[in-house]
Scaffold this motif. Structure first.
Motif, PDB file in Angstrom:
ATOM      1  N   MET A  67     -16.040  -3.601   4.579  1.00 31.11           N
ATOM      2  CA  MET A  67     -14.842  -2.792   4.340  1.00 31.11           C
ATOM      3  C   MET A  67     -14.467  -2.807   2.855  1.00 31.11           C
ATOM      4  N   VAL A  68     -14.453  -4.017   2.264  1.00 37.49           N
ATOM      5  CA  VAL A  68     -14.069  -4.128   0.854  1.00 37.49           C
ATOM      6  C   VAL A  68     -15.063  -3.358  -0.009  1.00 37.49           C
ATOM      7  N   GLY A 121       0.819  -1.208   0.000  1.00 44.31           N
ATOM      8  CA  GLY A 121       0.000   0.000   0.000  1.00 44.31           C
ATOM      9  C   GLY A 121       0.855   1.262   0.000  1.00 44.31           C
ATOM     10  N   ALA A 138     -15.480   3.792  -2.811  1.00 42.59           N
ATOM     11  CA  ALA A 138     -14.654   4.996  -2.766  1.00 42.59           C
ATOM     12  C   ALA A 138     -13.780   5.103  -4.008  1.00 42.59           C
ATOM     13  N   GLU A 139     -13.321   3.943  -4.503  1.00 42.52           N
ATOM     14  CA  GLU A 139     -12.434   3.983  -5.671  1.00 42.52           C
ATOM     15  C   GLU A 139     -13.221   3.950  -6.969  1.00 42.52           C
ATOM     16  N   ARG A 163     -16.920  -0.809   0.823  1.00 42.69           N
ATOM     17  CA  ARG A 163     -16.762   0.640   0.977  1.00 42.69           C
ATOM     18  C   ARG A 163     -15.531   1.133   0.216  1.00 42.69           C
ATOM     19  N   ALA A 164     -14.436   0.333   0.279  1.00 43.40           N
ATOM     20  CA  ALA A 164     -13.227   0.721  -0.457  1.00 43.40           C
ATOM     21  C   ALA A 164     -13.510   0.744  -1.955  1.00 43.40           C
ATOM     22  N   ARG A 170       0.945   4.163  -2.799  1.00 36.82           N
ATOM     23  CA  ARG A 170       0.666   5.574  -2.477  1.00 36.82           C
ATOM     24  C   ARG A 170       1.757   6.483  -3.015  1.00 36.82           C
TER      25      ARG A 170
END
Lengths: 315, 121
Positions: free
Chosen positions: B106-107, A74, B113-114, B109-110, A78
């Motif tokens: 969680m997955v 990650g 978001a993406e 929501r990620a 980034r």
């Protein structure tokens, strides 16, 4: 017949997962297959009856190392540094990996089998060890010097990680700010699981004396509970200088060395444990080690201090 | 290696209710429930590979986790030597349920978001 079929399938999956981790394209894919490989190795250890090793492999080899690799990936993404190593880099890595495998294989066959480290010698020494689990007896009594060094290596790894912090970020909280919604799913999960994790981690350490478990397995479960509470935004990661955390980090090695010194002064040698006191001393060392392992592993995953806490305004 | 569970040999609960045909009802129940569980795992895996986007793939995956693992645990419970092991199996399922549900959120929501960039080849 069924057992043989299971073992053959497991062995084939192990080799395939290892190949996919090494030979596949892309860092993310390699990390995922490394985790899959760790889970399969844990299964293989369980099939061999080495439940302690299976627990350690699942918790540390697959779980914790996997999370560390994911965090590293990650960070690379980034910062825009995620690059494929290319055919040349992969060839170099393949040659290096094969070299290490060959050297280890050579050492395994070339070194003489140590005369004292037999199952019979272990069984005859076990009544004096103070604990009933032969793995714990080896780790914390017969070969405790190795375990002492391991606990210090862990601390050194954390210090090395902190060296990666930028100058301006040194006094900040560890890791990036967490963005869990208060009252959201992760926040609820972070409230439900840590009490169970605390119970299970303490149970693993206590049960390690006479049964399967131990400081490393229990410490990893505690570290995971701690991380969950931090990621759910329920507990802010500490700063580097906080006394309580510093004490927790060094508690295990300090108790270990202190017990070793008592042995040197009173019982005739560094880390010597007389049978009458062995169980108490081992439990003291294991308790200290568990707290240090839990704190060190959790802070390793959270990462070095980051300046983003200032600008992000989450803390 | 010291093993925790079988302190004293106990007959499986399934052995207590055997029938005259030679195969205990408990064994039949085990085979039936684990088979149903495996069906859910196969369906979940197929869905994971075949479904078009993150959300529907998550749907397939959590079905395997929740129902598949539930039926496996139910099937295994008929082979357990005592109530302690049955309670452990139930706890394994309950914890996996909570963890899988949270991870799926969680997955999802990620992915939301993406903007759900579909990366499949």
């Amino acid at each position: 017949m069924m057992a043989l079929a299971f073992d053959v399938v497991l062995a084939a999956l192990l080799i395939l997962a290892a190949l996919a981790a090494v030979a596949g394209r892309g860092l993310f894919r390699a990390v995922i297959f490394f985790i899959v490989y760790g889970v399969l190795v844990a299964l293989a250890w369980a099939r061999l009856g080495a439940v302690d090793v299976a627990l350690a492999e699942a918790a540390i080899g697959a779980g914790l190392t996997g999370v560390l690799l994911l965090a590293a990936h990650g960070r690379l993404r980034r910062e825009g540094l995620e690059a494929d190593p290319g055919a040349g880099g992969q060839g170099f890595a393949a040659i290096g990996g094969a070299g290490v495998a060959l050297a280890l294989g050579w050492a395994w066959f070339a070194l003489p089998e140590p005369a004292t480290a037999t199952r019979a010698a272990l069984d005859s020494a076990l009544p004096d060890a103070g604990v009933g689990n032969p793995v714990t007896a080896v780790l914390l009594n017969f070969r405790s010097f190795d375990t002492l060094l391991e606990s210090i290596v862990l601390l050194a790894a954390l210090v090395a990680l902190w060296m990666l912090a930028r100058d301006g970020a040194w006094g900040e909280r560890l890791g990036l700010p967490q963005h869990a919604r208060p009252g959201g799913v992760l926040a609820s999960f972070g409230r439900v699981l840590p009490p169970l994790g605390l119970l299970f981690g303490a149970f693993l350490v206590w049960s390690g004396a006479d049964d399967n478990g131990g400081a490393f397995q229990g410490g990893t479960v505690l570290a995971a509970s701690l991380l969950l509470a931090m990621m759910a935004g329920l507990y802010l990661p500490p700063r580097i200088g906080e006394r309580l955390w510093q004490s927790a980090l060094v508690l295990g090695p300090v108790v270990f060395i202190a017990c070793g010194l008592v042995g040197a002064l009173v019982w005739g040698g560094f880390l010597v444990l007389p049978p009458a006191y062995a169980k108490g001393v081992i439990l003291a060392i294991e308790t200290g080690l568990t707290i240090s392992i839990a704190a060190t592993l959790a802070l390793l995953v959270i990462g070095p201090p980051e300046q983003a806490h200032n600008s992000g305004g989450a803390a | 290696m010291a093993r925790a569970i079988p302190k004293k040999p106990r007959r499986p609960l399934s052995a207590a209710c055997g029938n005259s045909a030679g195969m205990a009802w408990g064994d039949i129940a085990s085979i039936g429930f684990t088979a149903v569980g495996l069906v859910f795992f196969v369906a979940g895996t197929v869905g994971l590979i075949r479904f078009p986007d993150v959300f529907s793939r998550l749907h397939a995956l959590t079905k395997a986790d929740n129902l598949g693992l539930g039926f496996l645990a139910l099937g295994l419970a008929f082979q357990a030597p005592g109530w302690t092991e049955i309670a452990m199996l139930a706890m394994v399922w309950a914890l996996a349920l909570v963890a899988a549900g949270t991870a799926a959120q969680m997955v999802a929501r990620a992915a939301l978001a993406e903007g759900d960039k579909d990366e499949r080849p």
